[in-house]
Design an enzyme around this catalytic site. Structure first.
Site, mmCIF file in Angstrom:
data_model
loop_
_atom_site.group_PDB
_atom_site.id
_atom_site.type_symbol
_atom_site.label_atom_id
_atom_site.label_comp_id
_atom_site.label_asym_id
_atom_site.label_seq_id
_atom_site.Cartn_x
_atom_site.Cartn_y
_atom_site.Cartn_z
ATOM 1 N N GLU A 1 38.915 36.957 13.857
ATOM 2 C CA GLU A 1 37.730 37.734 13.497
ATOM 3 C C GLU A 1 37.198 37.347 12.108
ATOM 4 O O GLU A 1 36.913 38.210 11.281
ATOM 5 C CB GLU A 1 38.025 39.233 13.572
ATOM 6 C CG GLU A 1 38.412 39.672 14.978
ATOM 7 C CD GLU A 1 38.569 41.176 15.137
ATOM 8 O OE1 GLU A 1 38.907 41.858 14.159
ATOM 9 O OE2 GLU A 1 38.339 41.651 16.256
ATOM 10 N N ASP B 1 43.104 44.956 22.981
ATOM 11 C CA ASP B 1 42.894 45.581 21.674
ATOM 12 C C ASP B 1 43.025 47.104 21.767
ATOM 13 O O ASP B 1 42.019 47.802 21.704
ATOM 14 C CB ASP B 1 41.506 45.195 21.134
ATOM 15 C CG ASP B 1 41.319 45.587 19.681
ATOM 16 O OD1 ASP B 1 42.315 45.925 19.032
ATOM 17 O OD2 ASP B 1 40.166 45.562 19.207
ATOM 18 N N GLU C 1 41.140 54.436 17.503
ATOM 19 C CA GLU C 1 39.896 53.658 17.494
ATOM 20 C C GLU C 1 39.150 53.741 18.819
ATOM 21 O O GLU C 1 37.937 53.920 18.840
ATOM 22 C CB GLU C 1 40.241 52.198 17.180
ATOM 23 C CG GLU C 1 39.093 51.240 17.372
ATOM 24 C CD GLU C 1 39.420 49.808 16.945
ATOM 25 O OE1 GLU C 1 40.554 49.563 16.499
ATOM 26 O OE2 GLU C 1 38.539 48.946 17.068
HETATM 27 C C1 GCV Z 1 41.219 45.386 11.272
HETATM 28 C C2 GCV Z 1 39.782 45.386 16.301
HETATM 29 C C3 GCV Z 1 39.106 46.376 15.388
HETATM 30 C C4 GCV Z 1 38.928 45.800 14.002
HETATM 31 C C5 GCV Z 1 40.308 45.424 13.480
HETATM 32 C C6 GCV Z 1 40.893 44.389 14.450
HETATM 33 C C7 GCV Z 1 42.293 43.961 14.060
HETATM 34 O O1 GCV Z 1 38.945 44.308 16.571
HETATM 35 O O2 GCV Z 1 37.899 46.753 15.928
HETATM 36 O O3 GCV Z 1 38.313 46.769 13.206
HETATM 37 O O4 GCV Z 1 40.243 44.915 12.182
HETATM 38 O O5 GCV Z 1 40.973 44.945 15.724
HETATM 39 O O6 GCV Z 1 43.220 44.521 14.611
HETATM 40 O O7 GCV Z 1 42.436 43.086 13.231
#
Ligand code: GCV
Length: 713
Positions: free
Chosen positions: A298, A372, A400
């Site tokens: 990411e 995720d 989340e």
């Molecule tokens: C910390 C998902 C979440 C992100 C998070 C990522 C991760 O994509 O939406 O906010 O970033 O996981 O675990 O690194």
């Protein structure tokens, strides 16, 4: 001894968490406890033993209603003794060496032997921190009003590093706002607030022994001297509670704060920079735990930026940490934007070939499932597939994808389901739990991480019931064999009441809540139907340029059917599992129906095991989700007057939001999928209150601190 006045009742803020000590209600128990635990000796000297004393004083004076005196060594009158084999001659005389030898550095025993004709209760351990854990275990038994005969126990953690990952930024925000505002007040640190100590108490009470202070989307600034002084102040507070501090390392830090032109892990200047930086960190925090790293994921920098492997990157840091006994927790959460591929395959494809390439002080930290933190995913296929690598599991305590603060979803069933899943890595019985605790493949380094839901709200977690997930994570990290219902029962009795009707009602609500959320969000193996930037409400229609983040990419609905074909005719992700598991998932006849659409594209009119068509089954699952939340609400309403008004009202309010939003999920998703299936809703499913265009137009704006959608009428 005299009776202390009973504390005046005060508003319940939730601040006390499960360490909510109150006078024991059961008269028989109270008598038993007063007789048996009225005189206390804590036979040991250290900051941790001071914590033991403080906690016993605070807890027992309230639980027993005593004006308690605690002596610093064994006395002829003492009936409760806490000590270690080394600190206390009385422990040595009462507890056999071999009774303690099996519990290791952090375990403890509680025994009730006779001493000079009197029965005494002894909490004994090999270390001060073991004595503290034993003390909390004893207090838990008293808070839940168990008979003292039942407190005799031998207990040791099954996993060594039991860590909370804070996704907290240095500007006081928390990643996407899930946990509210950060608990760490970086601008005031190194000044210490009382909250940090209470945070440490709460964690120690459930055996959590590590905390990663900063977000995996890391900021190199935390590695500069000004911040290291702040980190050191927190580490000093946490140390007596057995909590080790870790930080996230931004891979490009040598460039950003070191002035180097590169962060290539094989460049000698970069290696020297990290060595010097790590030596510096240990001057601030002599027992620093090490780094957690998100690399090449990411948008985060990483070794692949220099055509090096994840192992090259992790090993470079591991080599610099090794002289200080620090570790690297290297995340396996990676995916590229290769549209032809299946995103859930990528972590395995990238990491499995690296087995055997990591240093022994690297732990590969893998999310519980391959996508995720969805309401339900199959376990991640890397578990068991890297026998020469220490593997940590990462759960998400913060919700989340599960309704954040306002949906009551108790996560122990999710955590437990994954830990009990059988990988078949070494034949039947090769559970994920046994991979993680090292007993299956003989790893010495073991760890478990939970993404924290703790922030600066008075009640810490944004809602009372989010506290239960912090609690459950800690208890399962200590012993992954504990059952979700026994953990819920403990938590309810400690946090609310020992009244059996209250306890039964709340435990029941908690136990049905996770399946309810799966049903109204993503039943039958569906995943990621949430809006792509807020992850809160439904948006199955969302389609992004980054197709591998989009609901449309994941559900693959078309006029023929729905679901992601991950069998040999599709992405063949089933092949990443050990054969009996992969075969089971690959076959429509044997795949568990709750994972059906994760692995198969299924025709709308195909028949399920119930005899119903897929469409009808799907619709009825959504309805069941709504019905369960309605029943949870109804059950909760019966508690009016039986628990405090504050928490009753907060939860009542949240449950009303949850019911409304469960309907929103059902109506939005079913109407959208009906445009493909062209099937009417089956009998038993309520008609949607609004048209699909209404839901399409609803906006769920992203707010950094607490994302919330517009209210659904
Ligand atoms: C910390 C998902 C979440 C992100 C998070 C990522 C991760 O994509 O939406 O906010 O970033 O996981 O675990 O690194």
């Amino acid at each position: 001894m005299s009776f202390a006045p009973i504390a005046a009742t005060h508003a319940e803020t939730g601040y006390e968490l499960w360490l909510r000590y109150r006078l024991v209600v059961n008269a028989e128990r109270l008598r038993e406890y007063r007789q048996s635990l009225g005189a206390v000796a804590v036979d040991g000297r250290s900051p941790t033993f001071d914590v033991v004393r403080e906690e016993l004083l605070r807890a027992l004076s309230t639980l027993l209603g005593w004006d308690l005196v605690i002596s610093n060594e064994m006395t002829p009158k003492a009936t409760l003794l806490v000590g270690t084999y080394d600190s206390s001659a009385t422990v040595r005389s009462l507890i056999r060496r071999d009774e303690l030898s099996g519990v290791g550095a952090e375990g403890f025993v509680i025994r009730r032997p006779f001493l000079a004709g009197r029965r005494v209760t002894v909490v004994a351990a090999n270390s001060d921190i073991g004595a503290l854990y034993g003390t909390f275990a004893l207090l838990r038994a008293l808070q839940t009003e168990r008979s003292l005969d039942a407190v005799v126990m031998t207990s040791a953690p099954r996993i060594h590093r039991r860590v909370l990952d804070h996704w907290d930024n240095l500007d006081g925000t928390v990643e996407r706002g899930y946990a509210g505002r950060s608990l760490w007040d970086w601008s005031r640190l190194p000044a210490i607030s009382a909250r940090y100590r209470d945070y440490a108490r709460a964690n120690a009470s459930i055996g959590i022994n590590g905390t990663v202070l900063t977000n995996v989307n890391a900021n190199a600034k935390v590695l500069t001297p000004a911040y290291l002084a702040k980190v050191a102040a927190l580490a000093d507070v946490f140390r007596p509670y057995g909590i080790t501090v870790y930080l996230t390392a931004r891979f490009s830090a040598p460039i950003e704060i070191g002035g180097l032109p590169t962060a290539d892990p094989l460049d000698s200047r970069v290696r020297a920079w990290w060595r010097a930086k790590i030596d510096e960190i240990y001057r601030y925090v002599p027992d620093f735990g090490g780094f957690l790293v998100k690399a090449n994921s990411e948008g985060q920098p990483g070794p692949q930026d220099y055509h090096r492997s994840h192992a090259d990157g992790a090993n470079m840091l591991a080599d610099a940490l090794a002289p200080h006994h620090g570790v690297v927790m290297w995340r396996a959460f990676v995916y590229r934007s290769a549209l032809a591929e299946d995103r859930v395959r990528q972590s395995y494809d990238e990491f499995a070939p690296l087995d055997g390439h990591f240093r022994s002080n690297v732990l590969l930290q893998t999310k519980n499932g391959p996508l995720d933190f969805q309401p339900r995913e199959p376990f991640h296929p890397l578990f068991g597939a890297m026998p020469k690598t220490a593997q940590m599991i990462e759960f998400q305590i913060t919700k989340e994808y599960l309704g954040e603060d306002s949906h009551l979803v108790y996560l122990a069933p999710l955590f437990g389901e994954v830990l009990a899943a059988d990988t078949y890595a070494r034949g039947p019985g090769s559970t994920v739990g046994r991979v993680i605790d090292g007993t299956l493949q003989g790893q010495r380094e073991t760890g478990i991480a939970g993404v924290s839901n703790i922030g600066s709200d008075t009640n810490w977690t944004g809602s009372e019931f989010n506290q239960a997930n912090w609690y459950a994570y800690g208890r399962l990290a200590w012993d992954h064999g504990l059952s979700p219902d026994s953990i819920a029962d403990e938590w309810v009795r400690m946090s609310f009441s020992n009244d059996s009707t209250v306890a039964r009602t709340i435990v029941h609500i908690m136990l049905v809540s996770r399946e309810a959320a799966v049903n109204y969000m993503t039943p039958l193996g569906l995943a990621h139907l949430m809006g792509t930037n807020h992850h809160y409400g439904p948006a199955p229609w969302a389609r992004l340029t980054r197709a591998d983040w989009s609901p449309v990419y994941f559900h693959r609905a078309d006029s023929a059917g729905i679901g992601f074909d991950r069998t040999a005719t599709g992405s063949n992700a089933v092949a990443q599992y050990f054969r009996p598991v992969g075969n089971r998932y690959a076959d429509r006849a044997t795949v568990p129906e709750h994972l059906l659409l994760w692995f198969h594209h299924v025709a709308w009119t195909d028949h399920m095991r119930s005899g119903r068509t897929l469409w009808d089954e799907l619709a009825l699952h959504y309805q069941a989700g709504v019905d369960t939340v309605r029943a949870m609400r109804h059950a909760w309403s019966a508690l009016r007057g039986k628990i405090d008004d504050e928490r009753f009202t907060e939860t009542e309010h949240f449950l009303s939001i949850q019911e409304r939003e469960a309907r929103w999920w059902r109506d939005a998703v079913l109407q959208y999928f009906a445009t493909f299936s062209h099937q009417p809703l089956p009998i038993g499913v309520e008609r949607p209150a609004h048209s699909l265009s209404y839901y399409l137009a609803l906006r769920c704006p992203r707010d950094e601190h607490k994302p919330r959608c517009e209210a659904i009428p």
